[in-house]
Scaffold this motif. Structure first.
Motif, PDB file in Angstrom:
ATOM      1  N   ALA A  52      -5.451 -15.052   5.401  1.00 23.48           N
ATOM      2  CA  ALA A  52      -5.429 -14.098   4.303  1.00 23.48           C
ATOM      3  C   ALA A  52      -6.915 -14.013   3.371  1.00 23.48           C
ATOM      4  O   ALA A  52      -7.471 -13.070   3.276  1.00 23.48           O
ATOM      5  CB  ALA A  52      -4.402 -14.029   3.355  1.00 23.48           C
ATOM      6  N   SER A  55      -9.701 -12.507   5.792  1.00 23.07           N
ATOM      7  CA  SER A  55      -9.603 -10.987   5.862  1.00 23.07           C
ATOM      8  C   SER A  55      -9.931 -10.576   4.579  1.00 23.07           C
ATOM      9  O   SER A  55     -10.276  -9.435   4.199  1.00 23.07           O
ATOM     10  CB  SER A  55      -8.339 -10.516   6.489  1.00 23.07           C
ATOM     11  N   VAL A  96       2.260  -7.168  14.090  1.00 21.20           N
ATOM     12  CA  VAL A  96       3.207  -7.264  12.778  1.00 21.20           C
ATOM     13  C   VAL A  96       4.138  -6.044  13.221  1.00 21.20           C
ATOM     14  O   VAL A  96       3.904  -4.914  13.174  1.00 21.20           O
ATOM     15  CB  VAL A  96       2.555  -7.089  11.478  1.00 21.20           C
ATOM     16  N   TYR A  98       7.307  -4.089  12.035  1.00 24.64           N
ATOM     17  CA  TYR A  98       7.736  -3.736  10.758  1.00 24.64           C
ATOM     18  C   TYR A  98       8.960  -2.859  10.910  1.00 24.64           C
ATOM     19  O   TYR A  98       8.854  -1.507  11.313  1.00 24.64           O
ATOM     20  CB  TYR A  98       6.711  -2.886   9.936  1.00 24.64           C
ATOM     21  N   ARG A 110       3.142   3.446   2.382  1.00 26.65           N
ATOM     22  CA  ARG A 110       2.869   2.463   1.154  1.00 26.65           C
ATOM     23  C   ARG A 110       3.041   1.114   1.694  1.00 26.65           C
ATOM     24  O   ARG A 110       2.216   0.161   1.649  1.00 26.65           O
ATOM     25  CB  ARG A 110       3.544   2.866   0.084  1.00 26.65           C
ATOM     26  N   ALA A 113       0.693  -0.031   4.417  1.00 27.55           N
ATOM     27  CA  ALA A 113      -0.767   0.044   3.779  1.00 27.55           C
ATOM     28  C   ALA A 113      -1.018  -1.008   3.093  1.00 27.55           C
ATOM     29  O   ALA A 113      -2.171  -1.633   2.858  1.00 27.55           O
ATOM     30  CB  ALA A 113      -1.018   1.132   2.943  1.00 27.55           C
ATOM     31  N   GLU A 114      -0.035  -1.638   2.624  1.00 31.48           N
ATOM     32  CA  GLU A 114      -0.306  -3.038   1.771  1.00 31.48           C
ATOM     33  C   GLU A 114      -0.893  -4.195   2.740  1.00 31.48           C
ATOM     34  O   GLU A 114      -1.516  -4.975   2.293  1.00 31.48           O
ATOM     35  CB  GLU A 114       1.176  -3.593   1.342  1.00 31.48           C
ATOM     36  N   LEU A 115      -0.765  -3.983   3.977  1.00 26.40           N
ATOM     37  CA  LEU A 115      -0.995  -5.187   5.021  1.00 26.40           C
ATOM     38  C   LEU A 115      -2.372  -4.959   5.477  1.00 26.40           C
ATOM     39  O   LEU A 115      -2.863  -5.592   6.140  1.00 26.40           O
ATOM     40  CB  LEU A 115       0.067  -5.181   6.183  1.00 26.40           C
ATOM     41  N   ARG A 116      -3.109  -3.451   5.079  1.00 25.07           N
ATOM     42  CA  ARG A 116      -4.226  -3.265   5.582  1.00 25.07           C
ATOM     43  C   ARG A 116      -4.325  -3.583   6.948  1.00 25.07           C
ATOM     44  O   ARG A 116      -5.345  -4.165   7.467  1.00 25.07           O
ATOM     45  CB  ARG A 116      -5.383  -4.106   4.883  1.00 25.07           C
ATOM     46  N   ALA A 139      -6.522   3.035   3.712  1.00 23.94           N
ATOM     47  CA  ALA A 139      -6.249   1.538   3.596  1.00 23.94           C
ATOM     48  C   ALA A 139      -6.965   0.674   4.874  1.00 23.94           C
ATOM     49  O   ALA A 139      -6.672  -0.407   4.897  1.00 23.94           O
ATOM     50  CB  ALA A 139      -4.709   1.261   3.727  1.00 23.94           C
TER      51      ALA A 139
END
Lengths: 332, 332
Positions: A52, A55, A96, A98, A110, A113-116, A139
């Motif tokens: 994290a 990145s 990932v 999801y 949304r 997009a949090e995970l970019r 994103a």
DNA sequence: TTGAAAGCGGTACCAG
DNA sequence: CTGGTACCGCTTTCAA
């Protein structure tokens, strides 16, 4: 957990040097003794870099988000997704998964997009709007690919024309001289994006041929449900059925058999997806096969999109539907 | 992509306030007008928080790493993993799929640790050492769960005793009076962690009964391979076969039928995993069913382990094997 | 060849 | 009730 600062301290160098050594930075020359010291220190501490943090600093990830994997992921999607995942992994992406049961397009976009993610592959399920795609791209997603019956502006689309599957099945049954056609529609949730178009395609084909129309037959993927459907068969007066899927088809076929109906003499049965088991049961099941692209191919498409900065809008939508064809065996 | 600073600027407040508002911070009271301004600004800009930045600051993630998902993931693992994934998602974890074909335990543990997952679930495949588990725990994993035939010190183990499956199958065949038993072993790679113990279990059971022993029969999951195996059957002199899996069993059964052998008169056939299709084909296939825990249960186990700080070493290994039982139908 | 330092985006403490 | 600010771990210029 030790950080790069700990490694630096133990090796007696700066954090910068640690970073250079462990990433084999080409732009900078580090002396061999230093490299060794750093490597040993990292080893000794069991240092593992923090993805994290990396990145965050880098401004982008290597995450490919694979979204909309249903609990009921029947063939041919299972193997396809497996290949896809393996191929992406070989290309050094982090896949990932999801699952987003019951999320709207906005909510899903949304959350994703949090995970970019650097790319998003949406398989069935969630219906994205052009605006959602825009959100994802802003994103950091260099590619948004939808796999399924629908096509979204701005996204690459791997169109799987489910309507074509239904149309081929119906056409095949018409060709074999059948006129009163039923279409099994799964009662299980989450399959609508596939079952809807399949039904619709069959309906259109039948209408185009000037026949009477089709009857939708809800059925769950259980022996009981199949038996119930078979029990009322004679009163329905249907002489053929397209059963969404080979699995449903086989269940129904067994139930029809137990109810004293002969396949294909009394009822012709056709499935879809060309599952292995369709060739095990006798009579062998006729089916509609459709050329699923290999996971490798989609992985390459994604990889190319990620690397190519220029993404001509025209290119975004040129991935055509895979062809479907009816395979006649013994059940029709 | 807009950041919280952009939102703050547009709303005319500080970044701190933005954070408080958007996270509904309970420890701090923000006036209603301010909240509204912030919400509107965020909405207007299409702000989406950056998960990596958040977890970097927080010092932990909500990532559950699901590792070792093979390309060929046959039932009953498919549905199990689907449920597991869905349940974890409901509990607000981010499920990261990590296929690791051909990685050693050390490499895998390192790669996984980079993501700082809060829990790791390793399904078959990679064999972890106690040291690997230690690495993961130090990287923040509050739970490491292995699902499969083996048991790793330090990790929770959901033991699936595949040997027991083989043993039950063999015992069943012996009970039915068979003595010369073959065991189909898949040629496909990646199934060894399951097929090996199944074969071994059958072998042990047969030896224990004082019978001659078993013959391993390599076979791929295709009609051709099954036909080839069936063609040479008479010369082998076997009167029973345990076929790893219902899928292989059905393929072989169909091939044996085509080769003129009668099931079960000439050859008794038993599979495993109790697949639906085993009840569709006639004769109905005998099988070994084993109680796979539900995905929900494993998800709860993980969740509890994540929340409970105290992880008594004794508790780590008490998850016993699921029971296996032979189900007799018509093929034995 | 190596070190110091800025900053990625967000959170949470402390002061006002 | 809100703003300033330090810091999470890592990379990468810029200086020394």
């Amino acid at each position: 957990m030790p950080t790069s600062a700990d490694v630096a301290r133990l090796a007696g160098v700066s954090r910068a040097t640690v970073s250079y050594v462990l990433n084999n930075a080409a732009s900078v020359r580090i002396s061999e003794p230093t490299r060794l010291k750093v490597r040993q220190a990292a080893e000794e501490l069991g240092y593992v870099p923090h993805a994290a943090a990396r990145s965050l600093r880098a401004g982008h990830t290597r995450i490919v988000l694979l979204a909309g994997w249903h609990v009921r992921v029947g063939p041919p999607y299972g193997p396809f997704l497996g290949e896809l995942q393996a191929a992406l992994h070989r290309m050094d992406y982090t896949v990932v998964q999801y699952g987003s049961p019951g999320l709207s397009g906005d909510e899903a976009a949304r959350a994703w997009a949090e995970l970019r993610p650097v790319a998003v592959i949406s398989v069935g399920g969630v219906v994205l709007s052009a605006h959602n795609v825009e959100t994802l791209k802003r994103a950091g997603a260099r590619a948004v690919v939808t796999v399924g019956p629908t096509r979204v502006p701005g996204a690459h689309a791997l169109v799987l024309d489910q309507a074509e599957v239904g149309a081929r099945a119906a056409a095949h049954l018409l060709e074999r001289g059948r006129r009163r056609i039923g279409v099994v529609v799964p009662e299980e949730g989450g399959l609508e994006p596939f079952s809807g178009p399949r039904l619709e395609g069959a309906r259109r084909a039948v209408r185009a041929a000037g026949a009477a129309g089709v009857v939708a037959l809800p059925m769950a993927c259980t022996e009981e449900s199949a038996a119930a459907l078979a029990a009322g068969w004679r009163s329905g007066g249907l002489d053929a059925v397209f059963a969404y899927n080979d699995e449903y088809a086989l269940l129904l076929m067994a139930a029809l058999h137990d109810a004293g109906l002969r396949v294909p003499a009394d009822v012709a049965v056709i499935g879809a997806d060309d599952l292995l088991l369709g060739r095990l049961l006798r009579p062998r099941l006729s089916t509609v096969r459709f050329g699923m692209p290999t996971g490798e191919r989609l992985a390459e498409l994604v990889d190319r999109a990620v690397r190519e900065p220029a993404d001509p809008a025209g290119a975004a939508e040129r991935h055509g539907p895979a062809a479907a064809e009816a395979v006649r065996r013994e059940s029709t």
